[in-house]
Enzyme design. Sequence first.
Site, PDB file in Angstrom:
ATOM      1  N   HIS A  96      -2.093 -98.823  76.628  1.00  0.00           N
ATOM      2  CA  HIS A  96      -2.005 -99.007  75.185  1.00  0.00           C
ATOM      3  C   HIS A  96      -2.242-100.465  74.811  1.00  0.00           C
ATOM      4  CE1 HIS A  96       2.327 -99.043  76.651  1.00  0.00           C
ATOM      5  NE2 HIS A  96       2.201-100.267  76.163  1.00  0.00           N
ATOM      6  N   GLU A 147       0.252 -99.163  70.119  1.00  0.00           N
ATOM      7  CA  GLU A 147       1.692 -99.398  69.934  1.00  0.00           C
ATOM      8  C   GLU A 147       1.860-100.415  68.814  1.00  0.00           C
ATOM      9  OE1 GLU A 147       5.557-101.413  72.181  1.00  0.00           O
ATOM     10  OE2 GLU A 147       3.924-100.600  73.413  1.00  0.00           O
ATOM     11  N   HIS A 165     -11.863-106.709  67.204  1.00  0.00           N
ATOM     12  CA  HIS A 165     -11.671-105.416  66.557  1.00  0.00           C
ATOM     13  C   HIS A 165     -11.292-104.358  67.584  1.00  0.00           C
ATOM     14  CE1 HIS A 165     -16.036-105.394  67.709  1.00  0.00           C
ATOM     15  NE2 HIS A 165     -15.689-104.193  68.166  1.00  0.00           N
ATOM     16  N   GLU A 213     -14.136-100.897  64.372  1.00  0.00           N
ATOM     17  CA  GLU A 213     -15.553-100.555  64.404  1.00  0.00           C
ATOM     18  C   GLU A 213     -15.676 -99.053  64.644  1.00  0.00           C
ATOM     19  OE1 GLU A 213     -19.713-101.719  66.742  1.00  0.00           O
ATOM     20  OE2 GLU A 213     -17.778-102.234  67.644  1.00  0.00           O
TER      21      GLU A 213
END
Length: 355
Positions: A96, A147, A165, A213
């Site tokens: 994550h 998270e 991004h 994106e």
Amino acid sequence: MASSIRPSLSSFRFSTASRLGGVSLSPLHLPRRLLFSHLGSAVSNSQCFGLRASRLLRAESNRVRMQQGGVVQASTSATQENVLEWVKQDKRRMLHVVYRVGDLDRTIKFYTECLGMKLLRKRDIPEERYTNAFLGYGPEDNHFVIELTYNYGVDKYDIGTGFGHFGIAVEDVSKTVELIKAKGGKVTREPGPVKGGSTVIAFIEDPDGYKFELLERGPTPEPLCQVMLRVGDLDRSINFYEKAFGMELLRKRDNPEYKYTIAMMGYGPEDKNVVLELTYNYGVTDYEKGNAYAQIAIGTDDVYKTAEAIKLVGGKITREPGPLPGINTKITACLDPDGWKTVFVDNIDFLKELE
């Protein structure tokens, strides 16, 4: 040893008589100058012998030390090679990405309604004054997820210039953009081909200013597919992520027209796995990190060996390997050459935590 080679007068008696000008002389009757000239010669020879012996001993000692050093060096090199080879065989997966938001409920609403994510779980830690929410496109045990962290009373963060991004793969970028606009989302780049390529993309911003994106792709098991970070030396970063993290360089693309180069790093093909997109902008060697983006978490079978490998390639360990207080999940944390943080989590402990 020294006493055995010390000269004495008795050691200079000759077996035959010394002759001087035809006169037979015993050594004890030699003129004082001649006697001491023989003695001086003998002492000098003795000193030379002692010097040569000392040099031989030093040479032998140095030779032994060099051999021992060579063995130690060879052993150390072998150990390093074993650790770095282990990294390649370790069962690693990006688990994550962690970052901070100013309004947790607002962000959850945006991600679920505009981006199609699911709220997987939420936990509040009042004694430490923060709340986490985990969101994604599938279960945490086999998907890369987000998270979110909300710190009590903090409603704004600085994203900085280093974070780029997140990437989300969708089947139709234009339709997704229309949905996001209808929900009040902010579109910062309309759908169209990527610069220097043909893939259709678009960019949007979430309520905290994080960019996403949207990439047009067919069905994929990992829709949350990219994390883009900017780095100051691309080759240095590639080397670090290959050796310390065991990632593979999936592809590298230079765009001289737009003065940037990207490298895709990961643990499997881009169409099936999340990847780390490293971006180098020509001539830019340093970026502001801000305080919004936090880290990526990666699973490993051994946090202790992981930390050792990171140290071997010059990485900085910010948390030595070991269990977290209270939950006993073993982790280690480090910084890459640009200061981006990564946390490695024990695979078995991670699954237990999910249970």
